[in-house]
Scaffold this motif. Sequence first.
Motif, PDB file in Angstrom:
ATOM      1  N   PRO A 270      21.525  -3.133 -15.234  1.00 14.21           N
ATOM      2  CA  PRO A 270      20.523  -2.309 -14.556  1.00 14.21           C
ATOM      3  C   PRO A 270      19.147  -2.334 -15.220  1.00 14.21           C
ATOM      4  O   PRO A 270      18.135  -2.354 -14.514  1.00 14.21           O
ATOM      5  CB  PRO A 270      21.115  -0.899 -14.623  1.00 14.21           C
ATOM      6  N   ALA A 271      19.076  -2.340 -16.550  1.00 11.35           N
ATOM      7  CA  ALA A 271      17.764  -2.349 -17.206  1.00 11.35           C
ATOM      8  C   ALA A 271      17.028  -3.641 -16.866  1.00 11.35           C
ATOM      9  O   ALA A 271      15.832  -3.639 -16.552  1.00 11.35           O
ATOM     10  CB  ALA A 271      17.910  -2.200 -18.722  1.00 11.35           C
ATOM     11  N   SER A 272      17.764  -4.753 -16.874  1.00 13.39           N
ATOM     12  CA  SER A 272      17.149  -6.043 -16.519  1.00 13.39           C
ATOM     13  C   SER A 272      16.670  -6.024 -15.080  1.00 13.39           C
ATOM     14  O   SER A 272      15.544  -6.429 -14.777  1.00 13.39           O
ATOM     15  CB  SER A 272      18.156  -7.180 -16.688  1.00 13.39           C
ATOM     16  N   ARG A 273      17.540  -5.574 -14.178  1.00 13.13           N
ATOM     17  CA  ARG A 273      17.171  -5.557 -12.755  1.00 13.13           C
ATOM     18  C   ARG A 273      15.935  -4.692 -12.534  1.00 13.13           C
ATOM     19  O   ARG A 273      15.014  -5.062 -11.803  1.00 13.13           O
ATOM     20  CB  ARG A 273      18.322  -5.027 -11.911  1.00 13.13           C
ATOM     21  N   LEU A 274      15.946  -3.510 -13.184  1.00 16.46           N
ATOM     22  CA  LEU A 274      14.825  -2.590 -13.007  1.00 16.46           C
ATOM     23  C   LEU A 274      13.541  -3.211 -13.537  1.00 16.46           C
ATOM     24  O   LEU A 274      12.502  -3.196 -12.865  1.00 16.46           O
ATOM     25  CB  LEU A 274      15.119  -1.269 -13.716  1.00 16.46           C
ATOM     26  N   ASN A 275      13.618  -3.777 -14.722  1.00 12.16           N
ATOM     27  CA  ASN A 275      12.426  -4.376 -15.324  1.00 12.16           C
ATOM     28  C   ASN A 275      11.844  -5.482 -14.461  1.00 12.16           C
ATOM     29  O   ASN A 275      10.632  -5.626 -14.331  1.00 12.16           O
ATOM     30  CB  ASN A 275      12.753  -4.943 -16.713  1.00 12.16           C
ATOM     31  N   LEU A 276      12.730  -6.280 -13.874  1.00 15.18           N
ATOM     32  CA  LEU A 276      12.262  -7.466 -13.164  1.00 15.18           C
ATOM     33  C   LEU A 276      12.014  -7.241 -11.681  1.00 15.18           C
ATOM     34  O   LEU A 276      11.377  -8.061 -11.036  1.00 15.18           O
ATOM     35  CB  LEU A 276      13.291  -8.604 -13.346  1.00 15.18           C
ATOM     36  N   VAL A 288       9.237   9.623  -8.442  1.00 16.30           N
ATOM     37  CA  VAL A 288      10.084  10.485  -9.266  1.00 16.30           C
ATOM     38  C   VAL A 288      10.178   9.940 -10.689  1.00 16.30           C
ATOM     39  O   VAL A 288      10.121  10.693 -11.665  1.00 16.30           O
ATOM     40  CB  VAL A 288      11.496  10.610  -8.645  1.00 16.30           C
ATOM     41  N   MET A 289      10.284   8.627 -10.805  1.00 18.02           N
ATOM     42  CA  MET A 289      10.351   7.999 -12.127  1.00 18.02           C
ATOM     43  C   MET A 289       9.090   8.335 -12.923  1.00 18.02           C
ATOM     44  O   MET A 289       9.154   8.715 -14.099  1.00 18.02           O
ATOM     45  CB  MET A 289      10.467   6.476 -11.990  1.00 18.02           C
ATOM     46  N   VAL A 296       8.237   1.508 -16.953  1.00 14.45           N
ATOM     47  CA  VAL A 296       8.867   0.195 -16.888  1.00 14.45           C
ATOM     48  C   VAL A 296       7.856  -0.824 -17.394  1.00 14.45           C
ATOM     49  O   VAL A 296       6.673  -0.684 -17.110  1.00 14.45           O
ATOM     50  CB  VAL A 296       9.304  -0.196 -15.450  1.00 14.45           C
ATOM     51  N   PRO A 297       8.231  -1.891 -18.084  1.00 18.54           N
ATOM     52  CA  PRO A 297       9.630  -2.229 -18.329  1.00 18.54           C
ATOM     53  C   PRO A 297      10.279  -1.387 -19.431  1.00 18.54           C
ATOM     54  O   PRO A 297       9.621  -0.971 -20.373  1.00 18.54           O
ATOM     55  CB  PRO A 297       9.562  -3.698 -18.768  1.00 18.54           C
ATOM     56  N   ILE A 298      11.574  -1.136 -19.250  1.00 20.51           N
ATOM     57  CA  ILE A 298      12.355  -0.500 -20.307  1.00 20.51           C
ATOM     58  C   ILE A 298      12.551  -1.538 -21.397  1.00 20.51           C
ATOM     59  O   ILE A 298      13.004  -2.642 -21.135  1.00 20.51           O
ATOM     60  CB  ILE A 298      13.726  -0.046 -19.742  1.00 20.51           C
TER      61      ILE A 298
END
Lengths: 425, 254
Positions: A270-276, A288-289, A296-298
């Motif tokens: 998930p961290a990779s997906r979110l970052n990219l 909300v984030m 991001v990126p985390i």
Amino acid sequence: MKKLIRSDYLARVEGEGGFTVRIENGRITGLNVRIFEAPRFFESFLEGRPFDDVPDFTARICGICPVAYQMTSVHAIERIFGIETSLPVRQLRRLMYCGEWIESHALHVYLLHGPDFYGLESAFAGKRYLDIAKKGMRLKQLGNDILTVLGGRPVHPVSVRVGGFYRVPERKTLADRLSEIERCYEESLEGIKWAASLPFDDRPRDTEFVSLGHPAEYPFNEGDIISSRGLRMSAEDFLGVLQEYQTEHSTALYSGIKRGSALSPYVLGPASRLNLNHEKLPLEITGVMKDAGVTVPIRNNQMSIIARSVEIAYSFYEAMRIIREYEAPDRPYVEFEPRAGTAVWATEAPRGTLIHRYELDERGFVRGCSILPPTSQNLSHMEKDIYTFVEANIDKPSDFIRKETEKIMRAYDPCISCSVHVVKV
Amino acid sequence: MRRPRIGVFKFTSCDGCQLSILNLEEQLLGLLEFFEIAYFREAADLPPKRQYDVGIVEGSISTEWQRKEIMEIRDRTRFLITIGACATAGGLQALRNWANVSEYKRKVYPSPDLISVFAISTPVSEHAYVDYELWGCPIEKNALSETLVSLIIGKKPGFPVYSLCMDCKIKGIPCLLVSRAEPCLGPVTKTGCGVLCPSFGRPCYGCFGPRDGANIDSLLERFRNLGMSQKETVLLLDKMNTYAYRKARIEEAH
């Protein structure tokens, strides 16, 4: 002075694993993540089976992420047979993945990982956590419900087949769930704020994040492999830059990206997906984030609980969108003729990029296959993270090192039963 | 009065049946009022105990360590329940029982000598006495909660042992074998899944295992009359419960 720190059987993860660390005179002399889950040899017994056994068999690699295996396998086989599925089928497959992400992520965030932040041995061990656990269970239940509607049951669903589905739901059956999904969506937004408020060591780490990337959507079933260090290639080419290796201390194979003569670890999930892919998230969620202070990126995979919470919310959002637009297709699956060929396909399992490779003969029987689960790909990086931590805390008490290392491992949401299924490619 | 103590154990398996325990959702919270879950590695960081009242076991026995461990657990447990096809029938991984495991190891691992497993995968019942079995791949979660509740009140747990056919009729699903000439294992398979596959328009593939007294050879002959080869009919049985179906055929022949 010699110290041996070990965890024999890690709790609150899927499957059987542990670790050992050897410290001598202030230096680490040995560090292993140990996977002792018994191998089942899926890639061997799949040989000689007809293609329609593949989604049912590969599902049994994992009880928490069976849909990931079914999706990856049917897409690869459809590529070999030259099958194009209809738009409603494509959408239903995304919806099914939403159900699995919700169920798997909620299980991890609220029942497996969350207790770490409260010093509890389980989600049911403390009154102050019980309400949080119950909320997580409600979210998980709805994920399971979506899978039950689409596939009959959440563990090893029965509806997925090459060409589409054996049966598809009526619009009304899905629409009836909208109000419950909306309610859980709102709850999941609160979940993002809660996850962001947890205490983290948020120092940036030197990490290559890898996931699928798609031009139009947050990735589930389709896309190229992309990374935070500029990789962009097909899944097939990615297999070419990977090197797998076996270690004495593990029944899972490890992998690294070849760069020159070096092999570098990388992170999926998930961290990779979110970052990219965060720019594919709807504004409601990124809003909300932002309010919750999530940037991001985390930079540190230990903060993956935030990414998982974001993805729970995204999965509810995407489920609502798909259900609202859904029109049942004329046929649940397309007709086709089997043919010989080879294909590689990757999809985003809850824990990261899952890659399958199949070679079928002219009748569609399996001649060979390779399955590369995300957890086994993450093992090298997990060891690297543990190494960094232990090195920086080398003089701390053994108990502290052991407990914190267990938390580091848990943050990867390892799916150890899956990880024992890597094959020589 | 102290709550009966449950230990949950995993061997060679996918974790799906243990997950079914967590998938009980609210029922789980209800069960926790009546049971103490004293050991459940997937859900809790609790140390092993010396005695359990109920042991719930998932997974088949396929290594030496597991063989020793299950006997230990049997010694420390009053009532042993096996859950799922791996524990009750050896699982899908029992397909290796009919193949050459050294070949298998070589295909998967660059250094096969480092991997130590049995050539066969077997059910728990081949190693230790089992008090109750819940079949299925995965089990039907409500069957587990009903079994646990039965234990509390001292009732013998009981579930239908007839084949899927009865439940298809009750649900009004036209027989796939008769009306569509599809090779359905329903007639020789224990019911309990809610006739999921027939509800989805596909023939049963036997994830709940053979029912007692099933006439498997006769069904396979029927499939051959529909045009399947002998080899294809055996492939139908060689899935999650391969060991159990093959065993049932051998016993039927005697």
